[in-house]
Design an enzyme around this catalytic site. Structure first.
Site, PDB file in Angstrom:
ATOM      1  N   GLU A   1      85.247  29.902  44.576  1.00 47.90           N
ATOM      2  CA  GLU A   1      83.786  29.844  44.598  1.00 47.90           C
ATOM      3  C   GLU A   1      83.200  29.270  45.887  1.00 47.90           C
ATOM      4  OE1 GLU A   1      81.960  31.155  42.180  1.00 47.90           O
ATOM      5  OE2 GLU A   1      83.752  31.715  41.049  1.00 47.90           O
TER       6      GLU A   1
ATOM      7  N   SER B   1      69.391  57.429  -0.511  1.00 48.22           N
ATOM      8  CA  SER B   1      68.108  57.600  -1.198  1.00 48.22           C
ATOM      9  C   SER B   1      67.087  56.509  -0.894  1.00 48.22           C
ATOM     10  CB  SER B   1      68.334  57.668  -2.712  1.00 48.22           C
ATOM     11  OG  SER B   1      69.029  58.851  -3.056  1.00 48.22           O
TER      12      SER B   1
END
Length: 706
Positions: free
Chosen positions: A112, A391
């Site tokens: 980093e 349904s």
């Protein structure tokens, strides 16, 4: 030289106006010494920006960064403003740098920020690289180029937005952090504040989550693995993306050799080490409503553009629609294995998801996303699943638009074994019986398929499609046919979508927008999300919504939902299921119930994650989903206001209407008979009077000798 002058003369002759303009502009520029003014303006702008961001950095609460790591908690509040829990009790188990293995420290620095111990908080090379990327990507701020100190400033004090202003502020804050803290403190804060995926913050908890040991005990390979996660916790997830992670780990080991943190031999040895996951991490009980909190995080990310990192890292106060009583009861219901269908032969669980909404506001008051052990932000069947609704779609696609087009609750519908259209679409009733004619309320309560298809055919498929989409459910072009009446949606719907649609029936025709979050307040007290105003739209008239409710009450009173009706409560709604191929046997793929009262709308789905011949539900919705729905609804309604519907079951209304009609007919018959008797008596009376008058007249005639 002569040739150049000749070219200039030739160019001037070709473009005399441009040449004169350029000559005049140069004279004007030199006369007013504009170069000096331009330099002065640029320097002033630079100094002004520097002063602005320096002041912002100075007033930022940099001094309390380290202390905040030990106490800041993202807190979730319920709809009454009471604390419901924390997304995590703390960001991570805080440890000092002395308790963190050098193997992690070295891997992070090598990857980093190689100049970490030398730079003033920012890297000139990194800034130059970012500036170059800014130019070649046409003004877009790209990732990378940030030092460890800059990343700490961004993660703890800034948003994740990629803007030039945010990047400048990050640099100035990094300088201020570097001034206030030692490099040891900065690296300590960074490693304790870093996000390592799977809901884990901080190097100590990450060590427990992935390797089952303390951060001080990590090997070279394990240190490189944790450092590798930081670039992209999802793509380099050691649990789910092991191959990606191994490649990243090996790259970091090579970078460590380049920076002389380890030798080539150590790197080669570390590469041979197997990536074995051992999870001994235990999350705090602050995450007590896991599926609700998962959904809150997802909504913050998807609807409001807040990253998971910020949600879990910024100490937000998140206000929600959660009702803790409802949530506890729903979770308790899901703990009861007996209310669910049996496992498959291979032990696979029948899955399920339930969600409950307040129909007045659309706020999600409770949710359970799945059965089994909770995994952080795992697949949530209540909010993410897309299954065919069966349904349960009928009220939206058929009966609501029918009412809007002049049909009544007791209109007679055709129920015959028949085909429709040129493609001979042939729906059948579940019981393979046909009644010839059936009133609408009975067709809905008994979930008869043919009358529903016939009715959609009568009103027009386009009106059914328009109605479903008005309820917030998109209908694909290839689904715009009569099969829509029975839930034929290729893309499917989620319980969340169905619950939202049914709020219209419970809320006088107004559908409210489902949501978890009502407000988010950041650590400074600023409101960054305000969703406190109810969002709704009218999808049907209040009178038609009342009629729909009267018909849907029949589903639980006399229809397909009788087994799911909670004792002692009036509930309206609809059941639904989708069939499996006949070759599988008698059973269903998906089972649904969407039920509601004026206070609560609950949608519940049950089914297997993947349906095949060995993984499907036996029987119908009354056998599979009914027990869990009945149990959770019974438990939750005990805590509801118990508001009355204000209408009766449609079958009761129809009976009263019939009784009144019969009574009126009897009354009219009695009245008619009475009038006939009176008329006959009147005729007899007139006849007697005439005879008496004739006799009197003859007597008078006899007196005069006539």
């Amino acid at each position: 030289m002569k040739r150049k002058n000749e070219k200039k003369i030739a160019a001037a002759q070709r473009h005399p106006r441009l040449t004169r303009f350029w000559h005049g502009f140069r004279v004007w520029w030199r006369r007013w010494e504009l170069s000096r003014w331009l330099i002065l303006i640029l320097m002033t702008a630079f100094l002004s920006l520097s002063a602005f961001y320096t002041i912002k950095a100075k007033v930022a609460d940099v001094e309390s960064l380290k202390a905040s790591l030990k106490q800041t908690r993202p807190t979730v509040y319920d709809r009454d403003g009471k604390v419901a829990g924390t997304l995590y009790s703390q960001k991570g188990t805080f440890v000092e740098l002395s308790a963190i293995s050098k193997n992690v420290q070295n891997a992070v620095i090598a990857t980093e920020d190689r100049s970490f111990y030398r730079n003033p908080g920012f890297s000139v090379k990194g800034i130059a690289r970012s500036a170059f990327n800014y130019v070649i990507h046409h003004g877009q701020i790209m990732g990378g180029g940030s030092t460890i100190t800059q990343q700490l400033a961004k993660n703890m004090l800034l948003s994740q937005k990629q803007t030039l202003g945010r990047k400048l502020e990050e640099i100035y804050l990094a300088v201020e952090i570097n001034r206030v803290y030692s490099k040891t403190d900065i690296l300590t804060m960074y490693l304790n504040n870093a996000y390592f995926g799977n809901g884990v913050w901080g190097v100590q908890d990450a060590s427990q989550r992935y390797f089952g040991r303390n951060a001080s005990e990590l090997t070279v390979a394990q240190g490189a693995t944790l450092a590798g996660i930081l670039r992209n916790p999802t793509f380099y997830d050691p649990v789910k993306q092991k191959e990606n992670m191994i490649g990243r780990r090996d790259l970091i080991l090579r970078l460590e050799t380049e920076t002389a943190f380890i030798t080539t031999a150590q790197a080669d040895q570390a590469k041979q080490e197997a990536l074995t996951i051992t999870n001994t991490y235990q999350r705090s009980n602050g995450y007590q409503y896991p599926y609700y909190f998962d959904a809150v995080i997802s909504e913050a990310i998807n609807d409001y553009g807040i990253s998971e990192t910020d949600v879990l890292n910024k100490g937000y106060k998140i206000y929600t629609s959660l009702d803790q009583d409802y949530q506890k009861q729903m979770q308790a219901s899901y703990d009861q294995a007996w209310v669910f269908p049996a496992n498959a032969a291979d032990g696979t669980l029948a899955q399920s998801g339930s969600i409950a909404l307040d129909p007045q506001t659309g706020g999600v008051v409770a949710v359970v996303g799945r059965r089994g052990e909770h995994v952080f932000r795992s697949y949530n069947y209540a909010t993410m699943a897309k299954r065919q609704p069966g349904s349960t779609i009928k009220p939206l696609a058929v009966y609501a638009p029918a009412l809007a087009n002049g049909y009544h609750y007791d209109s007679s519908l055709v129920d015959k074994d028949m085909t429709f259209g040129s493609n001979k679409y042939h729906p059948t009733n579940a019981d393979n019986r046909y009644l010839g004619q059936v009133p609408m309320y009975e067709a809905l309560a008994q979930s008869r398929n043919v009358p529903a298809v016939w009715l959609l055919d009568q009103i027009g498929v386009n009106k059914g499609v328009s109605s479903v989409e008005n309820f917030g459910i998109k209908v694909a072009k290839n689904d715009q046919n009569l099969a829509l009446a029975l839930g034929g949606l290729s893309s499917g719907v989620s319980p969340l979508q169905m619950a939202q649609a049914y709020t219209a029936f419970a809320n006088q025709g107004k559908m409210t927008t489902a949501h978890f979050i009502t407000k988010i307040v950041d650590a400074t007290g600023a409101v960054i999300v305000d969703n406190t105003k109810t969002k709704s739209r009218t999808v049907m008239s209040a009178s038609n919504a009342k009629v729909m409710t009267s018909m849907l009450l029949g589903v639980f009173n006399t229809g397909t939902g009788q087994n799911a009706k909670p004792d002692g409560y009036a509930v309206a709604g609809k059941t639904g299921s989708t069939e499996v191929p006949k070759s599988y046997g008698y059973g269903t793929k998906d089972q649904w119930i969407v039920g509601y009262t004026p206070d609560l709308v609950v949608a519940t789905w049950v089914g297997f994650d993947k349906t095949d011949q060995n993984h499907f539900l036996q029987g119908t919705s009354s056998q599979g989903v009914a027990p869990i729905f009945k149990l959770e609804m019974s438990k939750m309604l005990a805590y509801s206001p118990k508001t009355s519907f204000g209408t009766e079951d449609a079958s009761s209304i129809a009976k009263e209407k019939q009784d009144n009609t019969t009574g009126a007919a009897d009354w009219f018959s009695d009245l008619q008979g009475g009038l006939n008797d009176t008329w006959e008596k009147a005729k007899d009376g007139l006849g007697n009077a005439k005879n008496n008058l004739d006799q009197w007249y003859n007597n008078v005639k006899g007196l005069f000798g006539q």
